[in-house]
Design a protein around this motif. Structure first.
Motif, PDB file in Angstrom:
ATOM      1  N   THR A  65      -3.912  -8.971  -4.436  1.00  0.00           N
ATOM      2  CA  THR A  65      -3.418  -7.762  -3.321  1.00  0.00           C
ATOM      3  C   THR A  65      -2.906  -6.569  -3.726  1.00  0.00           C
ATOM      4  O   THR A  65      -3.207  -4.878  -3.473  1.00  0.00           O
ATOM      5  N   ARG A  66      -1.488  -6.725  -4.412  1.00  0.00           N
ATOM      6  CA  ARG A  66      -1.405  -5.276  -5.332  1.00  0.00           C
ATOM      7  C   ARG A  66      -2.756  -4.067  -6.130  1.00  0.00           C
ATOM      8  O   ARG A  66      -1.715  -2.948  -5.229  1.00  0.00           O
TER       9      ARG A  66
ATOM     10  N   THR B 288       0.189  -4.757   7.223  1.00  0.00           N
ATOM     11  CA  THR B 288      -0.791  -4.791   6.683  1.00  0.00           C
ATOM     12  C   THR B 288      -1.908  -5.561   7.649  1.00  0.00           C
ATOM     13  O   THR B 288      -1.631  -6.504   8.079  1.00  0.00           O
TER      14      THR B 288
ATOM     15  N   GLU C   3      -1.332   4.079   8.226  1.00  0.00           N
ATOM     16  CA  GLU C   3      -1.287   4.357   6.796  1.00  0.00           C
ATOM     17  C   GLU C   3      -0.380   5.467   6.415  1.00  0.00           C
ATOM     18  O   GLU C   3      -1.035   6.435   7.297  1.00  0.00           O
TER      19      GLU C   3
ATOM     20  N   GLY D  85      -4.368  -5.956   1.702  1.00  0.00           N
ATOM     21  CA  GLY D  85      -3.532  -5.376   1.336  1.00  0.00           C
ATOM     22  C   GLY D  85      -3.703  -3.964   1.556  1.00  0.00           C
ATOM     23  O   GLY D  85      -3.872  -2.245   1.546  1.00  0.00           O
ATOM     24  N   ARG D  86      -4.259  -3.377   3.030  1.00  0.00           N
ATOM     25  CA  ARG D  86      -4.198  -2.181   3.777  1.00  0.00           C
ATOM     26  C   ARG D  86      -3.578  -2.245   4.894  1.00  0.00           C
ATOM     27  O   ARG D  86      -3.034  -2.999   5.811  1.00  0.00           O
TER      28      ARG D  86
ATOM     29  N   VAL E 170       4.361  -7.654   4.915  1.00  0.00           N
ATOM     30  CA  VAL E 170       2.863  -8.011   4.586  1.00  0.00           C
ATOM     31  C   VAL E 170       2.455  -8.231   5.717  1.00  0.00           C
ATOM     32  O   VAL E 170       1.044  -7.551   6.089  1.00  0.00           O
TER      33      VAL E 170
ATOM     34  N   ALA F 136      -3.840  -2.738  -2.257  1.00  0.00           N
ATOM     35  CA  ALA F 136      -2.815  -2.038  -2.426  1.00  0.00           C
ATOM     36  C   ALA F 136      -2.734  -0.545  -3.089  1.00  0.00           C
ATOM     37  O   ALA F 136      -2.876   0.175  -2.129  1.00  0.00           O
TER      38      ALA F 136
ATOM     39  N   TYR G  56       3.215   2.446   1.737  1.00  0.00           N
ATOM     40  CA  TYR G  56       2.089   1.842   0.402  1.00  0.00           C
ATOM     41  C   TYR G  56       3.274   1.330  -0.773  1.00  0.00           C
ATOM     42  O   TYR G  56       3.127   0.285  -1.490  1.00  0.00           O
TER      43      TYR G  56
ATOM     44  N   PHE H 189       3.798  -7.597  -2.000  1.00  0.00           N
ATOM     45  CA  PHE H 189       2.784  -7.918  -1.748  1.00  0.00           C
ATOM     46  C   PHE H 189       2.953  -9.094  -2.690  1.00  0.00           C
ATOM     47  O   PHE H 189       2.902  -9.529  -4.033  1.00  0.00           O
TER      48      PHE H 189
ATOM     49  N   ASN I 190      -5.509   1.167  -2.463  1.00  0.00           N
ATOM     50  CA  ASN I 190      -5.434   2.325  -0.407  1.00  0.00           C
ATOM     51  C   ASN I 190      -4.355   3.436  -0.740  1.00  0.00           C
ATOM     52  O   ASN I 190      -4.790   4.450  -0.242  1.00  0.00           O
TER      53      ASN I 190
END
Length: 873
Positions: A683-684, A655, A664, A659-660, A651, A687, A669, A678, A690
């Motif tokens: 945050t999950r 990231t 990508e 969460g990003r 993480v 994510a 992910y 995460f 995303n």
């Protein structure tokens, strides 16, 4: 009333022959929820125990003796004092007894050719029974360097293919035990046999190169284990008067290279000349027999043990769904199903010397001819030379992966063809169906992909010049395999070789057994993410399905060595949190293998630091769970802490902390979402949204490779986006599971884009040497989602003593059902939707409990029996 549904020894209900000094006994009871078991008594010979579990109770009595039949009785008494019983038996094999026989070969045969397999070799021995005595029991024990088949008086012994099986021969070799009592007489009563008043019989063994001597792997290396074939066998005859005799392989046996099998190769096929076929006494066909030579194979296995795997046998048969004769005279047959096996020819009114050629392929070219390009160097051809008249033929020492065949040398009216599926003897334990016929076809494709590749070892494909035990495929597919089949004996056998092939520093080869594949066996320092992970993930999947912790005990030290090796390589050149980023350069990681969102192999591999780091988290966390099951609490804390540090590093490094991902792609992910990497729910949520946005921008098509594909639907559905998961599952655009279905697939493809909309393969020069198989089970790992989420069946406690049923509604499905035959009995889930009403029926086996969660969130605790529940959607 209690009943006993099943009693097994070493996973077998009957026919078990074992060299395990502590064989394991399991049973399944059936009864009502209010039935009470007051006592269970297991008796094995003179030993009695009261087991406290129905799963894998080991024998712990007096030492077993070789060549002995042991009766087994299970008695179960209920609260009212009513006792029910079940019986079976097992035989001990040699239990370490020295062989009377010795290895024999044809000392005149010098096999030096490269990239091909040796000519099959045949052995003969005349057996004369003791005059005036009656046979009480006769057993043939046999193994080979190569693959062998015995005939006694012209009749095949046993029903298996490719004995003694594929193992890491330097360490493990199996032998088979055949009951030939009924084939041996001393009164000439068997009219098909070559016996007379003195009880004379003829044994003939044919040994082809197989994996040990023949060409193998895509580089077509041969003579890996032995320079030529060799046979080791004993015929042990016990008479009713208490005497016995043993006839072993030695220099008194005859040998010839003049048999009817003139070529046999796993990739190229088989050539058989019926005009040279042996008669019952071995004298027909013009063979020149000479005395066999004593052989010392260059590889001596450490262990030669009674068969402990799942033998390859014949299963389903297929009649062609079409037959088309081309202008050039070739006849194209379509069996309607891609599968692994052989074709059986029933031939009418053949001329002596007439030759029939059969070629095999998975797909057709646009002009209707066989596409053999993707077989690479494999010829996949069977050639048969006829005798006059009616006859039948099917290959015995090769197999192919195919849906189509092309036949030359005979008129269609003279020929009946039948496809015969070959795969390991696996009990089917699960099934799934639903209101969407496309998903039902997907389930069928998953099962047939598994059947075609669960072929003594877990292979990658059954058709091209490969068919190797790639660890990455079974690492991700094992949970699905364990829903569909009882994998106990199959995986136990393969895991012995995983343990044997582990490198000194803890890494594992990409393929097990290695058998001629150099990389990375020549680089003993390396550990390879997701492929080597099989040493952890496969035993864990088997334990979850069957509840037998002995598989974890046997593999615990190899698991630790592997995870420690991964930790070492991750931390070798890193500092701070980067010590937990497994960034090893691309030549040593497969990365996001065959991810369809990037076209080149180098691009898949370049994602190795994401997939490798997630792998380390996953194997460390799983190892902590294993340690906890086995009572190694200090280890459990250590590996949990390692998994936490790896998750934090992933993480922090990959990231923005919110969460990003900095770079990508779907797999990057999927893995942290599914593995819980995460740090918090907020945050999950970011994510997963995303990830959902990535999927949506890709028109709900899949973009994951091997590591991410098994988990992407779980990552979405379990983190609040089941809508996206179902849209991906039911998408028919390429790449997707249902695109393959739409294109007529009957198995799972290796590559999502295996065929374009015009039925042509678009793969170009992507660095994989035309790597495309249309029967490759890895991405069939989605089957676990069908069982665990749509049917909702999932163990809470290993072996399903406690389990949940929590159906996930979506995708427009109006009904679904699934079942899993567990060690305690059948677990079933069947639900339907009518309007806004949801109904479910759940089958709960005796001795288990079920936590049922309805779509509206209501819960029910269920005990043994069949239960129904309803809610409003």
């Amino acid at each position: 009333m209690l009943t006993i549904d099943r009693l097994t020894v070493e996973h077998l209900g009957h026919g078990c022959v074992t060299d395990n000094p502590n064989p394991r006994f399991s049973y399944t009871l059936n009864g009502a929820a209010d039935d009470v078991v007051r006592d269970v008594t297991l008796t094995v010979g003179e030993w009695t125990v009261h087991p406290d579990t129905s799963i894998a109770t080991p024998y712990d009595g007096p030492a077993l003796t070789p060549f002995t039949t042991y009766p087994v009785t299970l008695a179960v008494t209920d609260a009212q004092g009513v006792t029910v019983t079940a019986t079976t038996s097992f035989e001990t094999g040699r239990l370490g007894e020295p062989w009377v026989g010795t290895w024999i070969t044809d000392g005149d045969y010098q096999f030096t050719e490269k990239k091909v397999s040796p000519k099959p070799m045949s052995f003969r021995r005349t057996v004369t029974l003791a005059a005036g005595k009656t046979v009480a029991r006769a057993r043939l024990f046999a193994t080979a360097m190569g693959v062998y088949e015995f005939a006694l008086d012209g009749r095949k012994v046993g029903d298996r293919y490719f004995a003694p099986g594929f193992t890491s021969y330097k360490t493990n070799l199996q032998y088979q035990t055949y009951d030939v009592t009924d084939q041996l007489t001393n009164d000439g009563a068997n009219s098909d046999a070559n016996d007379d008043a003195t009880g004379t019989h003829t044994l003939i063994a044919t040994v082809a190169g197989g994996w040990a001597v023949g060409s193998f792997v895509f580089t077509r290396v041969n003579r890996v284990t032995a320079d030529r074939q060799a046979l080791l066998a004993e015929l042990r005859i016990d008479y009713t008067d208490g005497t016995s005799e043993t006839i072993g392989t030695d220099a008194d046996w005859d040998v010839t290279m003049d048999g009817p099998f003139t070529m046999a190769d796993l990739y190229d096929g088989e050539t058989y000349d019926a005009t040279r076929a042996f008669g019952p006494d071995g004298n027909a066909g013009g063979a020149h027999w000479r005395k066999a030579s004593i052989e010392r194979p260059k590889t001596t296995p450490k262990h030669i043990e009674a068969d402990y795997g799942a033998p390859v046998r014949e299963h389903e048969t297929f009649a062609p769904i079409s037959c088309k004769r081309r202008a050039d005279g070739e006849i194209i047959y379509d069996f309607g199903q891609n599968f692994a096996g052989v074709v059986r020819l029933d031939i009418a009114n053949a001329a002596a010397g007439q030759t029939i050629t059969v070629r095999h392929a998975e797909i057709l070219n646009p002009d209707g001819t066989l596409n053999t390009t993707f077989l690479r160097t494999a010829k996949a051809t069977a050639t048969y030379t006829c005798v006059a008249g009616n006859q039948s033929y099917a290959p015995r020492f090769t197999y192919m992966g195919f849906r189509y065949i092309a036949v030359r040398g005979i008129e269609p009216k003279q020929l009946t063809v039948t496809g015969v599926a070959l795969y390991s003897e696996l009990t089917r334990t699960g099934d799934f169906a639903c209101s969407d016929e496309r998903l039902n076809q997907l389930q069928s494709n998953i099962v047939w992909g598994a059947k075609s590749n669960l072929f003594d070892i877990p292979t990658d494909c059954p058709q091209r010049d490969e068919r190797m035990g790639w660890t990455g495929d079974i690492a991700v597919f094992a949970p699905t395999a364990c829903y569909d089949f009882d994998m106990g004996r199959f995986l136990d056998k393969w895991l012995r070789d995983v343990k044997a092939e582990q490198l000194p520093t803890g890494g594992l080869p990409n393929t097990v057994p290695v058998q001629g594949y150099g990389f990375p066996a020549t680089m003993p320092e390396m550990a390879i993410a997701w492929w080597g992970d099989a040493v952890v993930l496969v035993p864990w999947a088997e334990y979850q399905a069957r509840g037998d912790a002995s598989v974890l005990e046997r593999m615990y030290e190899p698991m630790k060595r592997y995870v420690n090796a991964c930790r070492f390589w991750a931390g070798l050149f890193g500092f701070g949190k980067h010590r937990y980023i497994w960034w090893m350069p691309t030549p040593f990681q497969f990365g996001d293998w065959i991810a369809p969102d990037v076209p080149k192999m180098q691009q898949w591999q370049a994602r190795g630091k994401w997939t490798g780091t997630a792998s380390l988290n996953n194997t460390a966390r799983t190892l902590a769970r294993v340690a906890r099951v086995l009572g190694h609490d200090d280890d459990a804390r250590e590996y949990d802490a390692l998994a936490d540090r790896v998750a934090d590093a992933y993480v922090s490094v990959f990231t923005d902390g919110d969460g990003r991902l900095n770079d990508e792609f779907q797999t990057a992910y999927v893995l942290p979402l599914h593995l819980g990497m995460f740090p918090d729910a907020a945050t999950r949520t970011k994510a997963v949204n995303n990830l959902a946005a990535l999927v949506e921008r890709n028109d709900y098509r899949i973009g994951t490779g091997f590591p991410g594909t098994p988990y992407i639907l779980f990552a979405l559905a379990d983190n609040g986006r089941p809508d996206v998961a179902f849209r991906m599952l039911t998408n028919e655009r390429c790449p997707s599971w249902l695109y393959e279905v739409k294109m007529g697939a009957t198995t799972i493809w290796e590559r999502w884009d295996g065929l374009d909309e015009h039925g042509e393969c678009p793969i170009g020069d992507d660095g994989t040497d035309l790597m495309i198989s249309y029967n490759h089970y890895a991405s069939g790992a989605v089957g676990a989602f069908l069982y665990q989420r749509i049917a909702g069946i999932e163990p809470i406690e290993a072996g399903y003593r406690r389990f949940r049923v929590r159906p996930l509604v979506g995708g427009g499905l109006t009904w679904a059902n699934g079942h899993v035959d567990t060690p305690y009995g059948r677990v079933g889930s069947a639900w339907s939707i009518t309007g806004d009403r949801f109904d479910v029926t759940v089958d709960v086996p005796f001795g288990t409990t079920c936590a049922l969660t309805m779509p509206d969130g209501t819960t029910h605790e269920l005990t043994a029996g069949t239960h129904t529940a309803t809610c409003t959607l």
